[in-house]
Motif scaffolding. Sequence first.
Motif, mmCIF file in Angstrom:
data_model
loop_
_atom_site.group_PDB
_atom_site.id
_atom_site.type_symbol
_atom_site.label_atom_id
_atom_site.label_comp_id
_atom_site.label_asym_id
_atom_site.label_seq_id
_atom_site.Cartn_x
_atom_site.Cartn_y
_atom_site.Cartn_z
ATOM 1 N N PRO A 11 -7.892 -69.760 -34.638
ATOM 2 C CA PRO A 11 -7.300 -69.464 -35.717
ATOM 3 C C PRO A 11 -5.980 -68.166 -35.543
ATOM 4 N N CYS A 12 -4.965 -68.436 -35.726
ATOM 5 C CA CYS A 12 -4.182 -67.864 -35.625
ATOM 6 C C CYS A 12 -3.296 -67.793 -36.590
ATOM 7 N N MET A 13 -2.619 -66.150 -37.484
ATOM 8 C CA MET A 13 -1.725 -66.730 -38.124
ATOM 9 C C MET A 13 -0.911 -64.924 -38.079
ATOM 10 N N LEU A 14 0.528 -64.583 -38.757
ATOM 11 C CA LEU A 14 1.138 -64.218 -38.889
ATOM 12 C C LEU A 14 0.846 -63.104 -39.958
ATOM 13 N N VAL A 15 1.056 -61.719 -39.682
ATOM 14 C CA VAL A 15 0.737 -60.526 -41.107
ATOM 15 C C VAL A 15 1.974 -60.750 -41.754
ATOM 16 N N PRO A 16 1.511 -60.775 -43.042
ATOM 17 C CA PRO A 16 2.095 -60.227 -44.378
ATOM 18 C C PRO A 16 3.023 -60.173 -44.428
ATOM 19 N N VAL A 17 4.552 -59.999 -44.693
ATOM 20 C CA VAL A 17 5.560 -58.989 -44.739
ATOM 21 C C VAL A 17 5.706 -57.714 -45.565
ATOM 22 N N THR A 18 4.560 -57.868 -46.029
ATOM 23 C CA THR A 18 4.615 -55.932 -46.318
ATOM 24 C C THR A 18 3.344 -55.695 -46.015
ATOM 25 N N ASP A 19 3.250 -54.677 -45.858
ATOM 26 C CA ASP A 19 1.720 -53.613 -45.846
ATOM 27 C C ASP A 19 1.570 -53.075 -46.806
ATOM 28 N N SER A 20 1.136 -53.491 -47.884
ATOM 29 C CA SER A 20 0.729 -53.832 -48.644
ATOM 30 C C SER A 20 -0.741 -53.379 -49.289
ATOM 31 N N ILE A 21 -1.007 -52.488 -49.610
ATOM 32 C CA ILE A 21 -2.985 -52.478 -50.169
ATOM 33 C C ILE A 21 -2.860 -54.037 -51.383
ATOM 34 N N TRP A 22 -2.471 -54.761 -51.690
ATOM 35 C CA TRP A 22 -2.775 -55.692 -52.492
ATOM 36 C C TRP A 22 -2.909 -56.494 -51.664
ATOM 37 N N GLN A 23 -1.478 -56.556 -50.835
ATOM 38 C CA GLN A 23 -1.387 -57.922 -49.774
ATOM 39 C C GLN A 23 -2.639 -57.964 -49.327
ATOM 40 N N TRP A 24 -3.304 -56.640 -48.407
ATOM 41 C CA TRP A 24 -4.154 -57.153 -47.178
ATOM 42 C C TRP A 24 -6.205 -57.081 -48.061
ATOM 43 N N GLY A 25 -5.651 -56.584 -49.728
ATOM 44 C CA GLY A 25 -6.804 -56.977 -50.225
ATOM 45 C C GLY A 25 -6.946 -58.371 -51.068
ATOM 46 N N SER A 26 -6.544 -58.728 -50.359
ATOM 47 C CA SER A 26 -6.574 -60.319 -50.976
ATOM 48 C C SER A 26 -6.354 -60.677 -49.592
ATOM 49 N N LEU A 27 -6.347 -60.747 -48.531
ATOM 50 C CA LEU A 27 -6.665 -61.132 -46.910
ATOM 51 C C LEU A 27 -8.288 -61.157 -47.378
ATOM 52 N N PHE A 28 -8.848 -59.727 -46.936
ATOM 53 C CA PHE A 28 -9.423 -59.570 -46.910
ATOM 54 C C PHE A 28 -10.934 -59.554 -47.672
ATOM 55 N N SER A 29 -10.689 -59.864 -49.025
ATOM 56 C CA SER A 29 -11.250 -60.555 -50.048
ATOM 57 C C SER A 29 -11.833 -61.881 -49.729
ATOM 58 N N ALA A 30 -10.811 -62.810 -48.913
ATOM 59 C CA ALA A 30 -11.127 -63.880 -48.517
ATOM 60 C C ALA A 30 -11.441 -64.052 -47.528
ATOM 61 N N LEU A 31 -11.544 -63.413 -46.580
ATOM 62 C CA LEU A 31 -12.865 -63.572 -44.890
ATOM 63 C C LEU A 31 -13.883 -61.936 -44.857
ATOM 64 N N LEU A 32 -13.669 -61.447 -45.746
ATOM 65 C CA LEU A 32 -14.738 -60.612 -45.713
ATOM 66 C C LEU A 32 -15.750 -60.399 -44.125
ATOM 67 N N PRO A 33 -14.729 -59.318 -43.996
ATOM 68 C CA PRO A 33 -14.881 -59.161 -42.356
ATOM 69 C C PRO A 33 -15.910 -58.181 -42.363
ATOM 70 N N THR A 34 -16.882 -58.477 -40.902
ATOM 71 C CA THR A 34 -18.793 -57.569 -41.091
ATOM 72 C C THR A 34 -17.169 -56.438 -39.672
ATOM 73 N N ILE A 35 -15.982 -56.712 -38.888
ATOM 74 C CA ILE A 35 -15.671 -55.937 -38.138
ATOM 75 C C ILE A 35 -15.095 -56.336 -38.035
ATOM 76 N N THR A 36 -13.307 -55.316 -37.777
ATOM 77 C CA THR A 36 -12.306 -55.039 -38.104
ATOM 78 C C THR A 36 -11.848 -54.645 -36.503
ATOM 79 N N CYS A 37 -10.707 -55.197 -36.570
ATOM 80 C CA CYS A 37 -11.042 -54.823 -34.926
ATOM 81 C C CYS A 37 -9.181 -54.642 -34.150
ATOM 82 N N VAL A 38 -8.942 -53.436 -34.208
ATOM 83 C CA VAL A 38 -6.999 -53.172 -34.318
ATOM 84 C C VAL A 38 -6.399 -52.644 -32.293
ATOM 85 N N VAL A 39 -5.763 -53.633 -31.533
ATOM 86 C CA VAL A 39 -5.726 -53.521 -30.522
ATOM 87 C C VAL A 39 -4.868 -52.801 -30.133
ATOM 88 N N ARG A 40 -5.318 -51.463 -29.427
ATOM 89 C CA ARG A 40 -4.475 -50.738 -28.959
ATOM 90 C C ARG A 40 -3.950 -49.820 -30.046
#
Length: 438
Positions: A114-143
């Motif tokens: 599963p892949c998707m583009l990031v939202p247009v904005t780096d706002s904590i509200w946009q990311w909050g909605s995404l992370f609330s849906a996915l409830l990640p155990t780990i988040t990995c930034v590559v490089r």
Amino acid sequence: MSTLSAFLPDILLMLYSLVVSILARSLKLIALIIPKLRVQLKDRPQIQEVARDLALERAKFRHCAIFFCSSAGEYEQALPIIARLQAQNDTYVQVLFFSKSGLDYIKARGEKTPCMLVPVTDSIWQWGSLFSALLPTITCVVRHELWPGFLCVARRFGHLYLIDASFSQGERNSRFWGFMRRKLLQNFDHIFAVSQYDFNYFTSSCKLPSASVTVTSDTKYDRVVERARARPEIVKSLRKRFELLAPDGVTHRLVLGSAYLFEVDLLLNALRDTETLIQKWQIIIVPHYLKRANIDAISAKIETEGFRPLRYSTLTDQSAKSKFLIIDKMGMLAEIYGTADAALVGGALHHQVHNVLEPASHGLAIAFGPFYKNSQEAIHLVNVGLAAVVSDGAEFRRWWQGLDSNGQFHRQQMLDATKGLTGAADLIIAKWRQQMDA
């Protein structure tokens, strides 16, 4: 004053999120008159619209891992880890791309992750909605993707990691960027560094605790070696097809990988002074840019020298044989290297070398231009005598003739040199599993 200081970071993040949200609206208006920007903004999701479906998919698994990749290159680096997580059958993986080219690459290769583009904005509200849906155990930034809003939200939902981490050239050129990056790096629970040099940078210059940084090498080495072995049936099929297209007398194959017009000119210049060299060789050109105009320009140059190149997209069972084949389809280069004996890797004649690990993982003899210092593996291969640096047609011809006359392709030495760089993915997974299953 102490109360205000405690809330100041949150206040600044809210102000930042408000500003970037306003800027995002402005970008949409600007995109109406700038086609390139419009392409980049296309297909970026409204998180609220996709959150429900994401949550339903994620709920089927015990764990969730989010991978934030800039583009296709970072995705390739993450793949060894993604494959190991998916093999356990207990982790839902979601890949986020900053660049649309990353998503295009996934579609071209028919990947299932599963892949998707990031939202247009780096706002904590946009990311909050995404992370609330996915409830990640780990988040990995590559490089390198270090976004304040993203990092702030990610660290509150689970373990936050940076893999394939290294010193950024941007810090040498900008004190402000260096300061900002050091601040953002403090968000990570653990950083997996490429080398001891990078470990020293993170612990000394960035003042991060040594216990939070581990040297693992680079997962791209794992990916290259694993990918070289992953689809042998495709390599076998391509080799058979190329052999059917090769004129009588051809015994070897040379690939121009990620080629620009510079590499094509170099090759043609080498051929002008020796007609016998090409008699035993078939030339496969894989352009860096697959736009029709670039393909046409490459084809025209070859035709000017008296050869008639074929294009992969137009091949049929009745296609005439040819010394030259131009690959005008994305996502095939790694497997095409597996059909060859030697490679001229593009980019280093004018700017910087592209991926030398893919041909090395197949044991090919390798040459590239003088601008290769951006690649540590290219430097290593030159230092141990397994790659040649060529600046003009004459130098390339001498290297090429040497291969043709003595057959010293050094396949096993090249394979050993590549394999010795692997192992990062297993080290990272072992660390993650300790925390995921705790």
